[in-house]
Scaffold this motif. Sequence first.
Motif: not given
Length: 278
Positions: A80-86, A145-147, A200-202, A231-235
């Motif tokens: 599903g789509p990425i949850p907002p605010d996370h 920390q909240t993703v 940041v949680p491992v 450097v890229e941060f990929i979700l």
Amino acid sequence: MAKKREKKQAPPQTPGWLLTFTGLMILIMAFFVYLVTNASLMDERRIRLAIGSLLGTFGMATAKPDVLGVREMVDTVHPGPIPPDHDLAALKDLLWDDIEEDLQFVSNRFVQIFSVNTAVLFEPGQTALSPEGRVFLEQVVPVLQTVASPVQIAGHTSILRDEFAADYQVEMQDEIPDPSWALSLFRTMSVYQFLLERGVPVDNLRMEGLGRFQPRGNPQTPEGRRANRRVEFILDRRAESWSPRLARPEVMVTPEQFIYRDFIFRFPDDPAPDPIRP
């Protein structure tokens, strides 16, 4: 005078190795069908991966889509789509102060990529975070920390001559592993370690070094080489590393059942279906 009899040519015969190979393929396919028929797959991704593996064996699989593509494949499953605010959307606020255009943010429904030029984080040719880089990452920490999913930290470099400047030697082109790969990996590890030290949680982080092998821009131009140093941060909600974080069904195992990875096998004398609770 009698005519000579023409010798009849024997019809072409199928090579023996081909018959053996065909029989082996049929046997493997039958075994695969048996496994799928007599096992309960606990994860939709595993089902599609199994089917994709079979299709690939017979040459029916196609190339993987781009990370930001929308085309569906047998080996891609998204929950599903990425949850907002996370997600990483809060990092877009950093773009307003980016006069040098060192930051980029691209996304679609399932993928978000926050890209940072290495000049923001490191001195040229270095793998240790610069003081400015540490200050910058402090702004990234609260978001990571909240993703709601693991974020991949991917390091990229430019060509060797561009990265190492005066220290560049022609022999570097033949070194194993490639120096650009090692450079990108060590930079990624520096970012990874800093984020862990800041809480940041491992489980929220993954990392990889890709070196100079996935350029964004043309390495023949200064602008392209600058774009490649990043450097890229990929979700990515479709990433395989997501599967352990997805809700998994609770499985009740009886003495008549055997579990191997995500398969539940029943012995022949077990007439009851798999007791899997949603």
